[in-house]
Design a protein around this motif. Structure first.
Motif, PDB file in Angstrom:
ATOM      1  N   TYR A  33      41.969  39.249  33.761  1.00 35.00           N
ATOM      2  CA  TYR A  33      42.996  40.329  33.962  1.00 35.00           C
ATOM      3  C   TYR A  33      44.588  39.254  34.046  1.00 35.00           C
ATOM      4  CZ  TYR A  33      39.284  43.375  34.333  1.00 35.00           C
ATOM      5  OH  TYR A  33      38.029  44.255  34.495  1.00 35.00           O
ATOM      6  N   ARG A  34      44.532  38.151  33.594  1.00 33.51           N
ATOM      7  CA  ARG A  34      45.820  37.510  33.456  1.00 33.51           C
ATOM      8  C   ARG A  34      46.032  36.954  32.189  1.00 33.51           C
ATOM      9  NH1 ARG A  34      48.248  36.533  38.557  1.00 33.51           N
ATOM     10  NH2 ARG A  34      49.976  35.803  37.347  1.00 33.51           N
ATOM     11  N   ASP A  35      47.265  36.289  32.016  1.00 31.77           N
ATOM     12  CA  ASP A  35      47.412  35.687  30.719  1.00 31.77           C
ATOM     13  C   ASP A  35      46.832  34.555  30.466  1.00 31.77           C
ATOM     14  OD1 ASP A  35      49.488  35.464  32.825  1.00 31.77           O
ATOM     15  OD2 ASP A  35      51.240  35.507  31.406  1.00 31.77           O
ATOM     16  N   VAL A  36      46.642  33.761  31.764  1.00 34.13           N
ATOM     17  CA  VAL A  36      45.717  32.503  31.629  1.00 34.13           C
ATOM     18  C   VAL A  36      44.415  32.619  32.202  1.00 34.13           C
ATOM     19  CG1 VAL A  36      45.939  30.113  32.698  1.00 34.13           C
ATOM     20  CG2 VAL A  36      47.911  30.897  31.600  1.00 34.13           C
ATOM     21  N   LYS A  37      43.306  32.489  31.548  1.00 34.22           N
ATOM     22  CA  LYS A  37      42.032  32.546  31.735  1.00 34.22           C
ATOM     23  C   LYS A  37      41.654  31.518  32.808  1.00 34.22           C
ATOM     24  CE  LYS A  37      41.493  36.523  29.487  1.00 34.22           C
ATOM     25  NZ  LYS A  37      41.923  37.875  29.929  1.00 34.22           N
ATOM     26  N   ARG A  38      41.978  30.130  32.269  1.00 33.36           N
ATOM     27  CA  ARG A  38      41.564  29.197  33.335  1.00 33.36           C
ATOM     28  C   ARG A  38      42.633  28.088  33.164  1.00 33.36           C
ATOM     29  NH1 ARG A  38      37.138  26.369  35.142  1.00 33.36           N
ATOM     30  NH2 ARG A  38      37.066  24.137  34.617  1.00 33.36           N
ATOM     31  N   SER A  39      42.892  27.368  34.583  1.00 30.91           N
ATOM     32  CA  SER A  39      43.989  26.334  34.343  1.00 30.91           C
ATOM     33  C   SER A  39      43.282  25.251  35.560  1.00 30.91           C
ATOM     34  CB  SER A  39      45.295  26.884  34.901  1.00 30.91           C
ATOM     35  OG  SER A  39      45.073  27.342  36.372  1.00 30.91           O
ATOM     36  N   ASN A  40      43.879  24.054  35.486  1.00 28.51           N
ATOM     37  CA  ASN A  40      43.353  22.988  35.843  1.00 28.51           C
ATOM     38  C   ASN A  40      44.665  22.305  36.475  1.00 28.51           C
ATOM     39  OD1 ASN A  40      40.245  22.509  35.890  1.00 28.51           O
ATOM     40  ND2 ASN A  40      40.936  22.743  33.786  1.00 28.51           N
ATOM     41  N   GLU A  41      44.800  21.542  37.617  1.00 31.19           N
ATOM     42  CA  GLU A  41      45.848  20.808  38.334  1.00 31.19           C
ATOM     43  C   GLU A  41      45.428  19.679  38.771  1.00 31.19           C
ATOM     44  OE1 GLU A  41      50.128  21.448  40.636  1.00 31.19           O
ATOM     45  OE2 GLU A  41      48.896  22.952  40.130  1.00 31.19           O
ATOM     46  N   HIS A  42      45.897  18.595  38.501  1.00 30.41           N
ATOM     47  CA  HIS A  42      45.385  17.184  39.272  1.00 30.41           C
ATOM     48  C   HIS A  42      46.500  16.743  39.964  1.00 30.41           C
ATOM     49  CE1 HIS A  42      41.741  17.129  36.979  1.00 30.41           C
ATOM     50  NE2 HIS A  42      42.378  17.533  35.826  1.00 30.41           N
ATOM     51  N   THR A  43      46.504  16.454  41.055  1.00 34.64           N
ATOM     52  CA  THR A  43      47.656  15.791  42.032  1.00 34.64           C
ATOM     53  C   THR A  43      47.130  14.433  42.429  1.00 34.64           C
ATOM     54  OG1 THR A  43      48.396  17.868  42.468  1.00 34.64           O
ATOM     55  CG2 THR A  43      49.161  16.257  43.737  1.00 34.64           C
ATOM     56  N   GLY A  44      47.910  13.611  42.475  1.00 37.21           N
ATOM     57  CA  GLY A  44      47.808  12.275  43.340  1.00 37.21           C
ATOM     58  C   GLY A  44      48.959  11.870  43.726  1.00 37.21           C
ATOM     59  N   GLY A  45      48.552  11.012  44.913  1.00 37.04           N
ATOM     60  CA  GLY A  45      49.768  10.712  45.816  1.00 37.04           C
ATOM     61  C   GLY A  45      49.401   9.702  46.836  1.00 37.04           C
ATOM     62  N   ALA A  46      50.716   9.430  47.609  1.00 37.11           N
ATOM     63  CA  ALA A  46      50.476   8.480  48.767  1.00 37.11           C
ATOM     64  C   ALA A  46      51.380   8.891  50.084  1.00 37.11           C
ATOM     65  CB  ALA A  46      50.652   7.048  48.332  1.00 37.11           C
ATOM     66  N   SER A  47      51.102   8.586  51.087  1.00 32.60           N
ATOM     67  CA  SER A  47      52.048   8.705  52.187  1.00 32.60           C
ATOM     68  C   SER A  47      51.707   7.683  53.323  1.00 32.60           C
ATOM     69  CB  SER A  47      51.806  10.239  52.796  1.00 32.60           C
ATOM     70  OG  SER A  47      50.556  10.220  53.504  1.00 32.60           O
ATOM     71  N   TRP A  48      52.863   7.622  54.036  1.00 31.33           N
ATOM     72  CA  TRP A  48      52.741   6.684  55.181  1.00 31.33           C
ATOM     73  C   TRP A  48      53.403   7.225  56.378  1.00 31.33           C
ATOM     74  CZ3 TRP A  48      56.871   3.223  57.271  1.00 31.33           C
ATOM     75  CH2 TRP A  48      56.586   2.397  58.141  1.00 31.33           C
ATOM     76  N   ASP A  49      52.857   7.158  57.618  1.00 32.68           N
ATOM     77  CA  ASP A  49      53.331   7.586  58.785  1.00 32.68           C
ATOM     78  C   ASP A  49      53.256   6.473  59.844  1.00 32.68           C
ATOM     79  OD1 ASP A  49      53.326  10.597  58.410  1.00 32.68           O
ATOM     80  OD2 ASP A  49      51.437  10.245  57.738  1.00 32.68           O
ATOM     81  N   TRP A  50      54.416   6.467  60.448  1.00 33.37           N
ATOM     82  CA  TRP A  50      54.541   5.531  61.691  1.00 33.37           C
ATOM     83  C   TRP A  50      55.432   6.052  62.680  1.00 33.37           C
ATOM     84  CZ3 TRP A  50      59.431   3.883  63.741  1.00 33.37           C
ATOM     85  CH2 TRP A  50      59.253   2.851  64.604  1.00 33.37           C
ATOM     86  N   VAL A  51      54.531   6.021  63.999  1.00 33.58           N
ATOM     87  CA  VAL A  51      55.213   6.300  65.196  1.00 33.58           C
ATOM     88  C   VAL A  51      54.918   5.604  66.315  1.00 33.58           C
ATOM     89  CG1 VAL A  51      55.004   8.216  67.074  1.00 33.58           C
ATOM     90  CG2 VAL A  51      54.590   9.019  64.575  1.00 33.58           C
ATOM     91  N   ASN A  52      56.182   5.166  66.985  1.00 29.05           N
ATOM     92  CA  ASN A  52      55.922   4.298  68.289  1.00 29.05           C
ATOM     93  C   ASN A  52      55.803   5.020  69.397  1.00 29.05           C
ATOM     94  OD1 ASN A  52      58.558   4.677  68.942  1.00 29.05           O
ATOM     95  ND2 ASN A  52      59.093   2.897  68.634  1.00 29.05           N
ATOM     96  N   ARG A  53      55.278   4.155  70.343  1.00 25.94           N
ATOM     97  CA  ARG A  53      55.243   4.784  71.969  1.00 25.94           C
ATOM     98  C   ARG A  53      56.508   5.424  72.362  1.00 25.94           C
ATOM     99  NH1 ARG A  53      49.987   2.775  72.790  1.00 25.94           N
ATOM    100  NH2 ARG A  53      49.883   0.747  72.183  1.00 25.94           N
ATOM    101  N   GLY A  54      57.634   4.855  72.126  1.00 33.38           N
ATOM    102  CA  GLY A  54      59.064   5.401  72.344  1.00 33.38           C
ATOM    103  C   GLY A  54      59.630   6.873  71.723  1.00 33.38           C
TER     104      GLY A  54
END
Length: 166
Positions: A33-54
């Motif tokens: 009951y929607r105008d799109v019966k099937r869809s696919n989404e592909h996502t790729g990425g990268a992240s970087w985290d840095w935290v010091n003791r201060g």
């Protein structure tokens, strides 16, 4: 509807203060009951985290995604509206694509910096870029471009209680 997801993450922690993450995500929708019966989404990425003791910290994220609907039926709503509905005929336009279902390419990135202002107060600021392009739409939204800036405050009242403002 039926929704399926696959998430793959690879995290590398070269030390106690930083971590890098590479990821891939796949999301599939099968709808009735929607105008799109099937869809696919592909996502790729990268992240970087840095935290010091201060308490200083830096977070960066970049991702790219592509959504491709299969069996898009723009005339799905034609049977739902009687002829001569005037303004309500807009959903019937065959080239108009719904943003939550339409084919799109999206680039998203954010960078945030966290800084300790005092022993109890931490301040952070972020900048985010979000670019979505709807290449298959002939009219309606062709792109969605967003830039945002945010600032957060966190105040530690007690070891188990803190206040937060955004």
């Amino acid at each position: 509807y039926k929704k399926q997801n696959v998430n793959l993450d690879w995290i590398w922690e070269p030390g106690q203060t930083s971590a890098a993450r590479w990821f891939y995500e796949w999301e599939s929708w099968d709808r009735t009951y929607r105008d799109v019966k099937r869809s696919n989404e592909h996502t790729g990425g990268a992240s970087w985290d840095w935290v010091n003791r201060g308490g200083w910290g830096l977070h960066a994220l970049m991702q790219h995604s592509r959504r491709r609907p299969e069996q898009y039926d723009p005339d799905y709503f034609l049977a739902s509206f009687p002829a001569g509905t005037g303004l309500f005929a807009l959903p019937q336009l065959p080239g108009l694509r719904r943003l939550d279902l339409a084919a799109r390419t999206r680039n998203y990135g954010t960078v945030s910096l966290q800084a300790p202002a005092t022993e109890s107060l931490t301040v952070s600021a972020a900048y985010t870029v979000d670019r979505a392009f709807f290449e298959e739409s002939r009219y309606g939204d062709l792109y969605d471009l967003n830039d945002s800036v945010s600032c957060d405050f966190s105040y530690l009242l007690a070891p188990a209680v803190s206040l937060f403002a955004d």
